[in-house]
Write an enzyme that holds these catalytic residues in place. Structure first.
Site, PDB file in Angstrom:
ATOM      1  N   HIS A 147      24.032  29.300  29.993  1.00 55.66           N
ATOM      2  CA  HIS A 147      23.173  28.184  30.442  1.00 55.66           C
ATOM      3  C   HIS A 147      22.878  28.450  31.915  1.00 55.66           C
ATOM      4  CE1 HIS A 147      21.659  24.215  31.256  1.00 55.66           C
ATOM      5  NE2 HIS A 147      22.692  23.859  31.989  1.00 55.66           N
ATOM      6  N   GLY A 206      32.634  16.204  37.578  1.00 55.53           N
ATOM      7  CA  GLY A 206      32.514  17.354  38.472  1.00 55.53           C
ATOM      8  C   GLY A 206      31.270  17.285  39.322  1.00 55.53           C
ATOM      9  N   ASP A 220      36.980   7.729  34.800  1.00 61.83           N
ATOM     10  CA  ASP A 220      36.500   8.383  36.025  1.00 61.83           C
ATOM     11  C   ASP A 220      37.547   8.150  37.117  1.00 61.83           C
ATOM     12  OD1 ASP A 220      33.331   9.230  37.016  1.00 61.83           O
ATOM     13  OD2 ASP A 220      34.831   8.844  38.574  1.00 61.83           O
ATOM     14  N   ALA A 222      16.500  23.143  23.544  1.00 61.10           N
ATOM     15  CA  ALA A 222      15.614  21.972  23.412  1.00 61.10           C
ATOM     16  C   ALA A 222      14.398  22.122  24.334  1.00 61.10           C
ATOM     17  CB  ALA A 222      16.386  20.700  23.744  1.00 61.10           C
ATOM     18  N   ARG A 223      14.663  22.586  25.560  1.00 63.28           N
ATOM     19  CA  ARG A 223      13.550  22.777  26.504  1.00 63.28           C
ATOM     20  C   ARG A 223      12.589  23.855  25.997  1.00 63.28           C
ATOM     21  NH1 ARG A 223      17.621  22.517  31.683  1.00 63.28           N
ATOM     22  NH2 ARG A 223      17.343  20.316  32.153  1.00 63.28           N
ATOM     23  N   THR A 240      30.215  19.924  32.132  1.00 56.10           N
ATOM     24  CA  THR A 240      30.335  20.253  33.557  1.00 56.10           C
ATOM     25  C   THR A 240      29.888  21.696  33.817  1.00 56.10           C
ATOM     26  OG1 THR A 240      32.211  18.754  33.665  1.00 56.10           O
ATOM     27  CG2 THR A 240      31.966  20.301  35.497  1.00 56.10           C
ATOM     28  N   ARG A 265      12.026  24.672  22.822  1.00 60.84           N
ATOM     29  CA  ARG A 265      11.250  24.141  21.698  1.00 60.84           C
ATOM     30  C   ARG A 265      10.185  23.170  22.196  1.00 60.84           C
ATOM     31  NH1 ARG A 265      15.925  23.614  16.926  1.00 60.84           N
ATOM     32  NH2 ARG A 265      16.612  25.764  17.192  1.00 60.84           N
ATOM     33  N   PRO A 314      29.443  25.321  36.115  1.00 64.02           N
ATOM     34  CA  PRO A 314      28.661  26.164  35.204  1.00 64.02           C
ATOM     35  C   PRO A 314      29.284  26.100  33.811  1.00 64.02           C
ATOM     36  CG  PRO A 314      29.996  27.521  36.671  1.00 64.02           C
ATOM     37  CD  PRO A 314      30.218  26.107  37.089  1.00 64.02           C
ATOM     38  N   TYR A 316      43.552   7.991  30.552  1.00 65.67           N
ATOM     39  CA  TYR A 316      43.772   9.064  29.567  1.00 65.67           C
ATOM     40  C   TYR A 316      44.583   8.581  28.367  1.00 65.67           C
ATOM     41  CZ  TYR A 316      41.544  12.313  32.663  1.00 65.67           C
ATOM     42  OH  TYR A 316      40.604  12.948  33.414  1.00 65.67           O
TER      43      TYR A 316
HETATM   44  P1  NAD Z   1      27.714  12.862  39.287  1.00 63.30           P
HETATM   45  O1  NAD Z   1      28.120  13.245  40.667  1.00 63.30           O
HETATM   46  O2  NAD Z   1      26.703  11.790  39.087  1.00 63.30           O
HETATM   47  O3  NAD Z   1      29.019  12.430  38.481  1.00 63.30           O
HETATM   48  C1  NAD Z   1      30.205  13.142  38.475  1.00 63.30           C
HETATM   49  C2  NAD Z   1      31.324  12.156  38.203  1.00 63.30           C
HETATM   50  O4  NAD Z   1      32.539  12.887  38.017  1.00 63.30           O
HETATM   51  C3  NAD Z   1      31.556  11.163  39.365  1.00 63.30           C
HETATM   52  O5  NAD Z   1      31.474   9.833  38.874  1.00 63.30           O
HETATM   53  C4  NAD Z   1      32.964  11.506  39.845  1.00 63.30           C
HETATM   54  O6  NAD Z   1      33.689  10.389  40.326  1.00 63.30           O
HETATM   55  C5  NAD Z   1      33.572  12.089  38.558  1.00 63.30           C
HETATM   56  N1  NAD Z   1      34.757  12.914  38.793  1.00 63.30           N
HETATM   57  C6  NAD Z   1      34.936  13.891  39.720  1.00 63.30           C
HETATM   58  N2  NAD Z   1      36.171  14.419  39.591  1.00 63.30           N
HETATM   59  C7  NAD Z   1      36.772  13.781  38.552  1.00 63.30           C
HETATM   60  C8  NAD Z   1      38.032  13.897  37.935  1.00 63.30           C
HETATM   61  N3  NAD Z   1      38.936  14.780  38.339  1.00 63.30           N
HETATM   62  N4  NAD Z   1      38.317  13.089  36.890  1.00 63.30           N
HETATM   63  C9  NAD Z   1      37.411  12.168  36.466  1.00 63.30           C
HETATM   64  N5  NAD Z   1      36.190  12.012  37.014  1.00 63.30           N
HETATM   65  C10 NAD Z   1      35.870  12.814  38.036  1.00 63.30           C
HETATM   66  O7  NAD Z   1      27.265  14.206  38.543  1.00 63.30           O
HETATM   67  P2  NAD Z   1      26.370  14.294  37.212  1.00 63.30           P
HETATM   68  O8  NAD Z   1      24.941  14.371  37.588  1.00 63.30           O
HETATM   69  O9  NAD Z   1      26.832  13.279  36.241  1.00 63.30           O
HETATM   70  O10 NAD Z   1      26.771  15.766  36.694  1.00 63.30           O
HETATM   71  C11 NAD Z   1      28.065  15.992  36.173  1.00 63.30           C
HETATM   72  C12 NAD Z   1      28.213  17.460  35.775  1.00 63.30           C
HETATM   73  O11 NAD Z   1      27.350  17.741  34.662  1.00 63.30           O
HETATM   74  C13 NAD Z   1      27.813  18.447  36.890  1.00 63.30           C
HETATM   75  O12 NAD Z   1      28.692  19.538  36.930  1.00 63.30           O
HETATM   76  C14 NAD Z   1      26.422  18.878  36.463  1.00 63.30           C
HETATM   77  O13 NAD Z   1      26.049  20.121  37.010  1.00 63.30           O
HETATM   78  C15 NAD Z   1      26.625  18.925  34.961  1.00 63.30           C
HETATM   79  N6  NAD Z   1      25.409  18.989  34.161  1.00 63.30           N
HETATM   80  C16 NAD Z   1      25.421  19.822  33.105  1.00 63.30           C
HETATM   81  C17 NAD Z   1      24.312  19.985  32.318  1.00 63.30           C
HETATM   82  C18 NAD Z   1      24.372  20.941  31.148  1.00 63.30           C
HETATM   83  O14 NAD Z   1      23.356  21.270  30.523  1.00 63.30           O
HETATM   84  N7  NAD Z   1      25.540  21.421  30.803  1.00 63.30           N
HETATM   85  C19 NAD Z   1      23.136  19.265  32.607  1.00 63.30           C
HETATM   86  C20 NAD Z   1      23.138  18.387  33.689  1.00 63.30           C
HETATM   87  C21 NAD Z   1      24.285  18.251  34.479  1.00 63.30           C
END
Ligand code: NAD
Length: 317
Positions: free
Chosen positions: A176, A80, A36, A151-152, A120, A154, A122, A66
């Site tokens: 999504h 993100g 992170d 999943a939701r 992440t 089902r 969208p 990395y």
């Molecule tokens: P969060 O704010 O709790 O965590 C995001 C993390 O990303 C933070 O710790 C931040 O420091 C880190 N970060 C930001 N830029 C970075 C970079 N360049 N390199 C490394 N780390 C970096 O957010 P969250 O609740 O964990 O959500 C994360 C993402 O997942 C969001 O985009 C959210 O919308 C998505 N999400 C997706 C789904 C899905 O079904 N696909 C479901 C829930 C959440």
């Protein structure tokens, strides 16, 4: 050679940390690196899980860089901005596009041969960004797509039909979010089509029930965000399931956001469809025999995503 089952998670926020915890609790990894930009957050999450090690299968879990992704079999991107109440996933396009691009460029430099799973949002557009940026072939780069929605779906059907969720076969495909599509025409309970099951079932559902179930599923994420601020348990289980299918070469059919190249005449978008997932990522795409309405809806969603992808390319700073 002993298989390492090494996973890297980029993004130690709610989703990344819960995924790390879930992978550890399920005993799926022997090595797990958490990365992170907030290095203290990654260190804290690794430490917190490590303090439970006497109760877990042994695993090396640490905050890293990395360089530590070199021999990772799976990299999960959860970094993100998340949605806030009232925000659409699509509102996050530009900020998260840059973040995902930067992360995948780092993986191109440091990771030898990973399967990359994007969460992440969208997620369909972020998966496309990852597919376009990665040096890996497209089948090794996909998003969690509509697997969480499936999943939701089902779960909600299970509640409605008084049937255990694993006995229900029903998918959500497409995007999504706003452009997701329930595949009612193929939904079944133990092989019995949903419509036939309804006539077997003693419970009487009003005629608008399907629409009500779908809307509940489509809007479920925002409902959770409104109530507790974020969603992370179900997405962590979703990502863990995907990683498990890859690590164990399971050949499981799971709905992921994949690069589409010709399905229904659609090209160069990433959208949710069922695929056979195993070692190396997507091993085969399942081309669902959709009905006319579902095909039209899928094509309409692809057109919206294409437009958003054009906008994303043009306007990401
Ligand atoms: P969060 O704010 O709790 O965590 C995001 C993390 O990303 C933070 O710790 C931040 O420091 C880190 N970060 C930001 N830029 C970075 C970079 N360049 N390199 C490394 N780390 C970096 O957010 P969250 O609740 O964990 O959500 C994360 C993402 O997942 C969001 O985009 C959210 O919308 C998505 N999400 C997706 C789904 C899905 O079904 N696909 C479901 C829930 C959440």
């Amino acid at each position: 050679m002993i298989k390492k089952n090494k996973v890297a998670i980029v993004g130690a926020g709610q989703v990344g940390a819960t995924t790390a915890y879930t992978l550890a609790v399920k005993g799926l990894v022997s090595e797990l690196v958490i990365i992170d930009i907030n290095t203290d957050k990654a260190k804290g999450e690794a430490l917190d899980i490590n303090h439970g090690m006497p109760f877990l299968n042994p695993a090396k879990i640490y905050a890293g860089t990395y360089q530590d992704t070199k021999d990772a079999e799976v990299v999960i991107i959860t970094a993100g901005l998340p949605r806030r109440p009232g925000q659409s996933r699509r509102d996050l396009i530009h900020s998260n596009n840059r973040i995902v691009q930067d992360i995948v460029k780092q993986l191109n430099t440091h990771a030898d041969d990973p399967v990359i799973i994007v969460a992440t949002n969208p997620v369909d557009l972020m998966a496309l960004t990852a597919q376009r940026t990665s040096k890996q072939p497209k089948e090794k780069v996909f998003g969690s797509g509509t697997l969480l929605d499936t999943a939701r779906f089902r779960f909600t059907l299970a509640q409605n039909c008084h049937i255990e969720a694993r006995s229900i076969q029903a998918d959500i495909i497409g995007e999504h979010g706003e452009g997701e599509i329930p595949v009612w025409s193929l939904a079944n309970i133990s092989g019995v089509p949903m419509a036939t099951y309804c006539s077997i079932c003693n419970r009487i559902c009003e005629s608008q029930k399907r629409e009500q179930i779908f809307l509940e599923v489509r809007d479920a994420g925002m409902e959770v965000i409104k109530k507790k601020g974020a969603t992370y348990y179900a997405i962590a289980l979703t990502l863990t399931r995907l990683a498990e299918a890859v690590l164990k070469d399971e050949h499981s059919v799971l709905t992921v956001s994949m690069h589409i190249n010709g399905y229904l005449g659609i090209y160069d978008v990433s959208m949710g469809l069922p695929a056979v997932i195993g070692s190396g990522g997507i091993q085969k795409t399942i081309e669902l025999p959709l009905n006319q309405q579902e095909r039209e809806d899928f094509i309409a969603t692809s057109a919206v995503l294409k437009e958003l992808a054009r906008d994303m390319e043009e306007f990401t700073p």
